[in-house]
Scaffold this active site. Structure first.
Site, PDB file in Angstrom:
ATOM      1  N   HIS A  95      38.688  46.207  43.449  1.00  0.00           N
ATOM      2  CA  HIS A  95      39.572  46.622  42.342  1.00  0.00           C
ATOM      3  C   HIS A  95      38.924  47.726  41.531  1.00  0.00           C
ATOM      4  O   HIS A  95      38.439  47.475  40.441  1.00  0.00           O
ATOM      5  CB  HIS A  95      39.863  45.420  41.448  1.00  0.00           C
ATOM      6  CG  HIS A  95      41.051  45.597  40.554  1.00  0.00           C
ATOM      7  ND1 HIS A  95      40.972  46.122  39.283  1.00  0.00           N
ATOM      8  CD2 HIS A  95      42.356  45.311  40.741  1.00  0.00           C
ATOM      9  CE1 HIS A  95      42.169  46.126  38.725  1.00  0.00           C
ATOM     10  NE2 HIS A  95      43.026  45.642  39.586  1.00  0.00           N
ATOM     11  N   ILE A 139      37.978  49.337  38.064  1.00  0.00           N
ATOM     12  CA  ILE A 139      38.651  49.021  36.804  1.00  0.00           C
ATOM     13  C   ILE A 139      38.653  47.502  36.647  1.00  0.00           C
ATOM     14  O   ILE A 139      38.995  46.769  37.574  1.00  0.00           O
ATOM     15  CB  ILE A 139      40.102  49.553  36.808  1.00  0.00           C
ATOM     16  CG1 ILE A 139      40.107  51.084  36.894  1.00  0.00           C
ATOM     17  CG2 ILE A 139      40.852  49.090  35.561  1.00  0.00           C
ATOM     18  CD1 ILE A 139      41.486  51.682  37.085  1.00  0.00           C
ATOM     19  N   GLY A 162      43.127  43.308  34.460  1.00  0.00           N
ATOM     20  CA  GLY A 162      43.689  42.826  33.204  1.00  0.00           C
ATOM     21  C   GLY A 162      43.633  41.320  33.062  1.00  0.00           C
ATOM     22  O   GLY A 162      43.392  40.802  31.976  1.00  0.00           O
ATOM     23  N   VAL A 163      43.848  40.609  34.171  1.00  0.00           N
ATOM     24  CA  VAL A 163      43.809  39.142  34.087  1.00  0.00           C
ATOM     25  C   VAL A 163      42.416  38.643  33.709  1.00  0.00           C
ATOM     26  O   VAL A 163      42.290  37.614  33.040  1.00  0.00           O
ATOM     27  CB  VAL A 163      44.293  38.471  35.394  1.00  0.00           C
ATOM     28  CG1 VAL A 163      45.759  38.772  35.642  1.00  0.00           C
ATOM     29  CG2 VAL A 163      43.460  38.878  36.584  1.00  0.00           C
ATOM     30  N   GLU A 178      41.278  36.475  30.537  1.00  0.00           N
ATOM     31  CA  GLU A 178      40.407  35.302  30.693  1.00  0.00           C
ATOM     32  C   GLU A 178      39.213  35.380  29.741  1.00  0.00           C
ATOM     33  O   GLU A 178      38.791  34.366  29.188  1.00  0.00           O
ATOM     34  CB  GLU A 178      39.944  35.172  32.139  1.00  0.00           C
ATOM     35  CG  GLU A 178      38.984  34.025  32.396  1.00  0.00           C
ATOM     36  CD  GLU A 178      39.555  32.629  32.149  1.00  0.00           C
ATOM     37  OE1 GLU A 178      38.761  31.701  31.909  1.00  0.00           O
ATOM     38  OE2 GLU A 178      40.799  32.449  32.205  1.00  0.00           O
TER      39      GLU A 178
END
Length: 149
Positions: A53, A59, A62-63, A67
């Site tokens: 990723h 990057i 987002g998850v 978290e």
């Protein structure tokens, strides 16, 4: 004036059950029990998510930023409730108004601020904002429930 507390990585691992590669905060500073806390996450290239990723332009997903907000909130909950809450699980109930303003990349230091909006029994709600170099990169409203394992 209330003295602000902080916890290091060793204490974090006593307080919440997360471990590498899913422990996403390195320390928590400025804890005002029952009110707010700031988590610190040093984003490094050697983290496993960056192999996919994205290999050519890493990057932070987002998850995983969300978290890190939840883990910071969990430390605030445990610090507020005391030793009896250590090691308990904190489950997401909702994530609202999540916004990602700017990519987070290796070399960035995330400052994850959580502010308690309400708590009723085992359910807690937080406003959270993540900053890098003083600039907001993500924000969300999260709700979670603390439970026995």
């Amino acid at each position: 004036m209330t003295e602000l507390l902080s916890v290091d990585i060793q204490r974090i691992m006593e307080m919440i059950p997360h471990r590498y590669p899913f422990l996403l905060i390195d320390k928590v500073i400025d804890i005002a029990p029952g009110e707010s806390a700031t988590g610190i996450k040093n984003v490094t290239m050697n983290e496993p998510q960056f192999t996919g990723h994205f290999p050519q332009q890493p990057i932070m997903p987002g998850v995983l930023i969300i978290e890190s907000m939840a883990q910071t909130a969990a430390i605030l909950v445990v610090q507020t409730l005391g030793e009896g809450a250590e090691g308990k699980l904190v489950y997401f109930m909702s994530i609202d108004s999540a916004r990602f303003r700017k990519p987070v990349t290796p070399g960035d230091v995330m400052h994850i601020q959580v502010v308690k909006k309400q708590s009723r029994g085992p359910v807690w709600k937080f406003e959270s904002q993540v900053k890098v170099d003083g600039q907001v990169v993500a924000e969300a409203t999260i709700a979670a429930m603390i439970r026995d394992n």
